[in-house]
Design an enzyme around this catalytic site. Structure first.
Site, PDB file in Angstrom:
ATOM      1  N   ASN A 187       1.154  -1.272   0.196  1.00  0.00           N
ATOM      2  CA  ASN A 187      -0.095   0.571  -0.077  1.00  0.00           C
ATOM      3  C   ASN A 187       1.053   1.472   0.156  1.00  0.00           C
ATOM      4  OD1 ASN A 187      -1.507   2.379   0.374  1.00  0.00           O
ATOM      5  ND2 ASN A 187      -2.010   1.455   2.723  1.00  0.00           N
ATOM      6  N   TRP A 188       0.947   1.654  -0.954  1.00  0.00           N
ATOM      7  CA  TRP A 188       1.536   2.944  -0.758  1.00  0.00           C
ATOM      8  C   TRP A 188       1.403   3.941  -1.277  1.00  0.00           C
ATOM      9  CZ3 TRP A 188       3.947   2.469  -7.221  1.00  0.00           C
ATOM     10  CH2 TRP A 188       4.536   1.182  -6.861  1.00  0.00           C
ATOM     11  N   LYS A 189       0.117   4.785  -0.359  1.00  0.00           N
ATOM     12  CA  LYS A 189      -0.622   5.765   0.279  1.00  0.00           C
ATOM     13  C   LYS A 189      -0.059   6.803  -0.815  1.00  0.00           C
ATOM     14  CE  LYS A 189      -0.413   3.052   4.711  1.00  0.00           C
ATOM     15  NZ  LYS A 189      -0.334   3.170   6.312  1.00  0.00           N
ATOM     16  N   HIS A 248      -9.850   1.117   4.689  1.00  0.00           N
ATOM     17  CA  HIS A 248      -8.396   1.003   5.174  1.00  0.00           C
ATOM     18  C   HIS A 248      -8.340   2.092   6.311  1.00  0.00           C
ATOM     19  CE1 HIS A 248      -3.972   2.311   5.868  1.00  0.00           C
ATOM     20  NE2 HIS A 248      -3.932   1.356   5.758  1.00  0.00           N
ATOM     21  N   GLU A 254      -6.468   4.304   7.930  1.00  0.00           N
ATOM     22  CA  GLU A 254      -6.334   6.037   7.461  1.00  0.00           C
ATOM     23  C   GLU A 254      -8.238   6.520   7.214  1.00  0.00           C
ATOM     24  OE1 GLU A 254      -3.073   5.654   5.605  1.00  0.00           O
ATOM     25  OE2 GLU A 254      -2.197   5.005   7.583  1.00  0.00           O
ATOM     26  N   GLU A 308      -5.356  -5.054  10.485  1.00  0.00           N
ATOM     27  CA  GLU A 308      -4.563  -3.974  10.685  1.00  0.00           C
ATOM     28  C   GLU A 308      -4.572  -3.331  11.811  1.00  0.00           C
ATOM     29  OE1 GLU A 308      -2.504  -2.710   6.258  1.00  0.00           O
ATOM     30  OE2 GLU A 308      -4.079  -1.739   6.583  1.00  0.00           O
ATOM     31  N   GLY A 337       2.534   2.322  11.019  1.00  0.00           N
ATOM     32  CA  GLY A 337       2.812   3.124  10.736  1.00  0.00           C
ATOM     33  C   GLY A 337       3.996   4.051  12.224  1.00  0.00           C
ATOM     34  N   SER A 376       3.711  -2.532   9.607  1.00  0.00           N
ATOM     35  CA  SER A 376       4.831  -2.105  10.584  1.00  0.00           C
ATOM     36  C   SER A 376       5.268  -2.983  10.313  1.00  0.00           C
ATOM     37  CB  SER A 376       4.882  -1.766  11.917  1.00  0.00           C
ATOM     38  OG  SER A 376       5.114  -0.444  12.736  1.00  0.00           O
ATOM     39  N   GLY A 426       2.576  -0.841   4.098  1.00  0.00           N
ATOM     40  CA  GLY A 426       2.658   0.399   3.934  1.00  0.00           C
ATOM     41  C   GLY A 426       4.335   0.783   3.569  1.00  0.00           C
ATOM     42  N   GLY A 427       4.377   1.428   4.799  1.00  0.00           N
ATOM     43  CA  GLY A 427       5.986   2.075   4.177  1.00  0.00           C
ATOM     44  C   GLY A 427       7.068   1.076   4.157  1.00  0.00           C
TER      45      GLY A 427
HETATM   46  P1  PGA Z   1       2.738   0.126   7.768  1.00  0.00           P
HETATM   47  O1  PGA Z   1       1.396   0.217   7.139  1.00  0.00           O
HETATM   48  O2  PGA Z   1       2.899  -1.289   6.685  1.00  0.00           O
HETATM   49  O3  PGA Z   1       3.817   1.808   7.096  1.00  0.00           O
HETATM   50  O4  PGA Z   1       2.648   0.200   8.957  1.00  0.00           O
HETATM   51  C1  PGA Z   1      -0.257  -0.537   7.010  1.00  0.00           C
HETATM   52  C2  PGA Z   1      -1.333  -0.115   6.392  1.00  0.00           C
HETATM   53  O5  PGA Z   1      -1.255   0.637   6.584  1.00  0.00           O
HETATM   54  O6  PGA Z   1      -1.467  -0.593   4.723  1.00  0.00           O
END
Ligand code: PGA
Length: 250
Positions: A8-10, A95, A97, A167, A173, A212, A233-234
């Site tokens: 997930n590149w956000k 998600h 967010e 999640e 994050g 994470s 994500g990251g």
């Molecule tokens: P993260 O994000 O790996 O940066 O914690 C995961 C996500 O939000 O899908």
């Protein structure tokens, strides 16, 4: 069941950065074909570049969100039909967010899920508790509510075709990954909900872990019985690091 390793590149990686990423990630993971499923989810403007860059490879492309209506006066929104037009095959829904920063409700996630399936988009529906909910001992109640209201209402035929992602919001994050045991406990609980809803067909539904995930913890997480892949994500922004996670899932 093969693991699904999804990135997930956000709101990162611009359209012009996509070809360079693909040029590093696709060759690094070419030898994994058939052993793990791979997916990247860029922001909307980067989708055409990603579809072009990964065409003919083993890497699928997904969006991070979509609107539940096919078209209409919804300024700033993106229709699932437009995603299909672009050649996008997947979409992430609900998600954390989207839920906690943009106020998406379970009912909205369910409406999006129904539309995604109608359009032939494969959906990943995210669920997960906040830290204060975990501290209050409400993790299972939150997961049960999110499962039944954003997913269960879609009916068994549709749930069978959906991918679930656990999640925990406190792990996203933050660098604070759930331990493999904590993740497995939640995944086992979700597996039980799937079993109740689907019977034997529940075994075919993947439950991804997200929060994470890094190259050094991915293998241990995916070694858990009910963890069928990861949503990253990251750590998915670095093609070599994400390729290492893909290898951990193979
Ligand atoms: P993260 O994000 O790996 O940066 O914690 C995961 C996500 O939000 O899908």
């Amino acid at each position: 069941m093969k693991n699904l390793v999804a990135g997930n590149w956000k709101m990162h990686l611009s359209p012009r950065e996509v070809a360079g990423y693909a040029g590093r990630f696709a060759p690094e993971t070419a030898n994994l074909v058939g052993t793990v499923d791979l997916l990247v989810c860029p922001s909307f403007p980067a989708l055409p570049a990603a579809v072009a860059a990964f065409r003919g490879t083993h890497v699928a492309v997904g969006a991070q969100n979509m609107h539940q209506e096919l078209s209409g006066a919804y300024t700033g929104e993106v229709s699932g039909a437009a995603l299909v037009d672009l050649g996008v095959g997947w979409v992430i829904l609900g998600h954390s967010e989207r839920r906690h920063v943009f106020g998406e409700t379970d009912a909205l996630v369910l409406a999006k899920l129904k539309r995604a399936h109608e359009l032939g988009l494969k959906a990943i529906v995210c669920v997960g508790e906040l830290l204060e909910e975990r501290d209050r001992g409400e993790t299972e109640a939150v997961l049960r509510r999110q499962f039944s209201e954003s997913l269960g209402g879609a009916g068994p035929a549709l749930v069978t075709k959906t991918t679930l992602a656990y999640e925990p919001v406190w792990a996203i994050g933050t660098g604070r990954t759930a331990t493999p045991e904590t993740a497995q406990e939640a995944h086992r609980f979700l597996r039980g909900l799937l079993e109740k809803a689907l019977g034997a067909a529940s075994e075919g539904v993947r439950i991804l872990y997200g929060g994470s995930v890094k190259p050094d913890n991915a293998a241990e997480l995916m070694a858990q019985a009910d963890v069928n892949g990861v949503l990253v994500g990251g750590a998915s922004l670095d093609p070599e690091g994400f390729a290492a996670i893909a290898r951990a899932g193979a």
